[in-house]
Design a protein around this motif. Structure first.
Motif, PDB file in Angstrom:
ATOM      1  N   LYS A  46       0.792  -1.077  -0.076  1.00 19.15           N
ATOM      2  CA  LYS A  46      -0.027  -0.116   0.085  1.00 19.15           C
ATOM      3  C   LYS A  46       0.705   0.950   0.332  1.00 19.15           C
ATOM      4  N   LEU A  47       1.256   1.111   0.837  1.00 23.35           N
ATOM      5  CA  LEU A  47       2.819   2.286   0.726  1.00 23.35           C
ATOM      6  C   LEU A  47       3.318   2.511  -0.349  1.00 23.35           C
ATOM      7  N   VAL A  48       3.775   1.739  -0.937  1.00 22.07           N
ATOM      8  CA  VAL A  48       5.047   2.135  -2.629  1.00 22.07           C
ATOM      9  C   VAL A  48       4.528   2.620  -3.206  1.00 22.07           C
ATOM     10  N   LYS A  49       3.464   2.487  -3.244  1.00 16.56           N
ATOM     11  CA  LYS A  49       2.933   3.783  -3.762  1.00 16.56           C
ATOM     12  C   LYS A  49       2.541   4.704  -3.878  1.00 16.56           C
ATOM     13  N   THR A  50       2.933   5.412  -2.517  1.00 15.73           N
ATOM     14  CA  THR A  50       3.310   7.365  -2.710  1.00 15.73           C
ATOM     15  C   THR A  50       3.966   7.814  -4.089  1.00 15.73           C
ATOM     16  N   PRO A  51       3.025   8.423  -4.460  1.00 15.57           N
ATOM     17  CA  PRO A  51       5.019   8.856  -5.448  1.00 15.57           C
ATOM     18  C   PRO A  51       5.948   9.701  -4.521  1.00 15.57           C
ATOM     19  N   PHE A  52       7.554   9.172  -4.982  1.00 11.80           N
ATOM     20  CA  PHE A  52       8.578   9.580  -4.540  1.00 11.80           C
ATOM     21  C   PHE A  52       8.652  11.319  -4.740  1.00 11.80           C
ATOM     22  N   ARG A  53       8.362  12.418  -4.114  1.00 14.06           N
ATOM     23  CA  ARG A  53       8.870  13.525  -4.190  1.00 14.06           C
ATOM     24  C   ARG A  53       9.531  14.324  -3.594  1.00 14.06           C
ATOM     25  N   GLY A  54      10.700  13.587  -3.096  1.00 11.37           N
ATOM     26  CA  GLY A  54      11.446  13.861  -2.293  1.00 11.37           C
ATOM     27  C   GLY A  54      11.599  13.211  -0.570  1.00 11.37           C
ATOM     28  N   GLU A  55      12.836  13.525  -0.077  1.00  6.69           N
ATOM     29  CA  GLU A  55      12.448  12.659   1.441  1.00  6.69           C
ATOM     30  C   GLU A  55      12.133  13.749   2.254  1.00  6.69           C
ATOM     31  N   ALA A  56      11.602  15.130   2.470  1.00 11.14           N
ATOM     32  CA  ALA A  56      11.597  16.106   3.213  1.00 11.14           C
ATOM     33  C   ALA A  56       9.969  16.074   2.549  1.00 11.14           C
ATOM     34  N   VAL A  57       9.162  16.269   1.672  1.00 11.57           N
ATOM     35  CA  VAL A  57       7.911  15.809   0.979  1.00 11.57           C
ATOM     36  C   VAL A  57       8.088  15.159   0.809  1.00 11.57           C
ATOM     37  N   THR A  58       7.740  13.792   0.624  1.00 11.98           N
ATOM     38  CA  THR A  58       7.288  12.728   0.180  1.00 11.98           C
ATOM     39  C   THR A  58       6.608  12.353   1.676  1.00 11.98           C
ATOM     40  N   LYS A  59       5.436  12.086   1.872  1.00  8.59           N
ATOM     41  CA  LYS A  59       4.057  11.822   3.459  1.00  8.59           C
ATOM     42  C   LYS A  59       3.312  10.069   2.764  1.00  8.59           C
ATOM     43  N   PHE A  60       2.869   9.774   3.644  1.00 10.18           N
ATOM     44  CA  PHE A  60       2.221   8.741   3.574  1.00 10.18           C
ATOM     45  C   PHE A  60       0.914   8.654   4.316  1.00 10.18           C
ATOM     46  N   LYS A  61       0.342   8.849   3.716  1.00 12.76           N
ATOM     47  CA  LYS A  61      -1.051   9.287   4.342  1.00 12.76           C
ATOM     48  C   LYS A  61      -2.227   8.291   5.325  1.00 12.76           C
ATOM     49  N   THR A  62      -1.333   7.360   5.048  1.00 10.08           N
ATOM     50  CA  THR A  62      -2.275   6.453   5.411  1.00 10.08           C
ATOM     51  C   THR A  62      -1.679   4.860   6.202  1.00 10.08           C
ATOM     52  N   VAL A  63      -1.642   5.177   7.556  1.00 10.33           N
ATOM     53  CA  VAL A  63      -0.386   3.746   8.557  1.00 10.33           C
ATOM     54  C   VAL A  63      -1.136   2.744   9.111  1.00 10.33           C
ATOM     55  N   PRO A  64      -0.505   1.461   9.394  1.00 14.28           N
ATOM     56  CA  PRO A  64      -0.911   1.320  10.240  1.00 14.28           C
ATOM     57  C   PRO A  64      -1.569   1.863  11.654  1.00 14.28           C
ATOM     58  N   ALA A  65      -1.934   1.476  12.615  1.00 14.44           N
ATOM     59  CA  ALA A  65      -2.198   1.845  13.635  1.00 14.44           C
ATOM     60  C   ALA A  65      -1.545   1.860  14.789  1.00 14.44           C
ATOM     61  N   GLY A  66      -1.543   2.962  15.640  1.00 17.32           N
ATOM     62  CA  GLY A  66       0.258   3.014  16.621  1.00 17.32           C
ATOM     63  C   GLY A  66       1.239   3.368  16.259  1.00 17.32           C
ATOM     64  N   TRP A  67       1.582   3.016  14.091  1.00 17.21           N
ATOM     65  CA  TRP A  67       2.697   2.854  14.016  1.00 17.21           C
ATOM     66  C   TRP A  67       3.225   4.061  13.355  1.00 17.21           C
ATOM     67  N   THR A  68       5.340   3.832  13.425  1.00 15.42           N
ATOM     68  CA  THR A  68       5.250   5.243  12.471  1.00 15.42           C
ATOM     69  C   THR A  68       5.957   5.381  11.144  1.00 15.42           C
ATOM     70  N   CYS A  69       5.736   6.083   9.643  1.00 14.94           N
ATOM     71  CA  CYS A  69       6.365   5.522   8.756  1.00 14.94           C
ATOM     72  C   CYS A  69       6.989   6.622   8.115  1.00 14.94           C
ATOM     73  N   LEU A  70       8.176   6.324   7.453  1.00 18.33           N
ATOM     74  CA  LEU A  70       9.099   7.212   7.712  1.00 18.33           C
ATOM     75  C   LEU A  70       9.335   6.961   5.672  1.00 18.33           C
ATOM     76  N   PRO A  71       9.358   8.267   4.619  1.00 20.49           N
ATOM     77  CA  PRO A  71       9.895   7.501   3.646  1.00 20.49           C
ATOM     78  C   PRO A  71      11.672   7.945   3.334  1.00 20.49           C
ATOM     79  N   GLY A  72      12.121   6.421   2.330  1.00 20.74           N
ATOM     80  CA  GLY A  72      13.535   6.149   2.908  1.00 20.74           C
ATOM     81  C   GLY A  72      13.966   7.148   0.912  1.00 20.74           C
ATOM     82  N   GLY A  73      15.130   6.821   1.144  1.00 20.68           N
ATOM     83  CA  GLY A  73      15.947   8.142  -0.422  1.00 20.68           C
ATOM     84  C   GLY A  73      16.361   7.070  -0.959  1.00 20.68           C
ATOM     85  N   GLY A  74      16.815   7.825  -2.256  1.00 19.64           N
ATOM     86  CA  GLY A  74      17.996   7.161  -2.985  1.00 19.64           C
ATOM     87  C   GLY A  74      17.559   6.450  -4.467  1.00 19.64           C
ATOM     88  N   LEU A  75      15.977   7.122  -4.744  1.00 19.26           N
ATOM     89  CA  LEU A  75      15.398   7.110  -5.791  1.00 19.26           C
ATOM     90  C   LEU A  75      15.939   8.129  -6.257  1.00 19.26           C
TER      91      LEU A  75
END
Length: 133
Positions: free
Chosen positions: A79-108
């Motif tokens: 689900k999360l991989v489908k989020t378009p990558f706009r750079g590490e600082a501006v890419t945000k996941f809208k929905t994550v598992p309840a109680g979890w913290t999810c952050l985008p990675g870089g290198g693309l």
């Protein structure tokens, strides 16, 4: 401290660190990261000048989990991989598992349509990244 005392203390600290790392490496099985294989997702592009060819592109993503089942990690990573990558600082996941913290990675690079990332909840975690060769 004299030079020999400083050297001795440094050696002692290095030995203690080596023992701590060895103890952690031989810890309980649930502390190990499990490879959950690969899954097909959005196109990614990656530039690594240390490999030939340096420009890589694909749709296979690798998944790793710790403290959670590969099934759980796979469901969310897909689900999360489908989020378009706009750079590490501006890419945000809208929905994550309840109680979890999810952050985008870089290198693309610019052509990537998906986002690598990592999710954590205490000592539990899972992460996904392009399956570069």
């Amino acid at each position: 401290m004299t030079g020999s005392s400083t050297t001795f203390c440094g050696a002692l600290a290095a030995a203690a660190l080596a023992l701590a790392v060895a103890a952690a490496a031989s810890g309980a099985p649930n502390s190990a990261h499990a490879s959950c294989g690969t899954f097909t997702g959005p196109v990614w592009t990656y530039v690594n000048p240390m490999v030939n060819p340096p420009n890589q592109k694909g749709t296979k993503w690798k998944l790793t989990a710790k403290g959670v089942s590969c099934s759980f990690a796979s469901t969310w990573a897909k689900k999360l991989v489908k989020t378009p990558f706009r750079g590490e600082a501006v890419t945000k996941f809208k929905t994550v598992p309840a109680g979890w913290t999810c952050l985008p990675g870089g290198g693309l690079t610019g052509g990537g349509k998906g986002t690598p990332g990592q999710c954590n909840q205490g000592k539990k975690m899972f992460y996904w990244a392009p399956a570069v060769s």
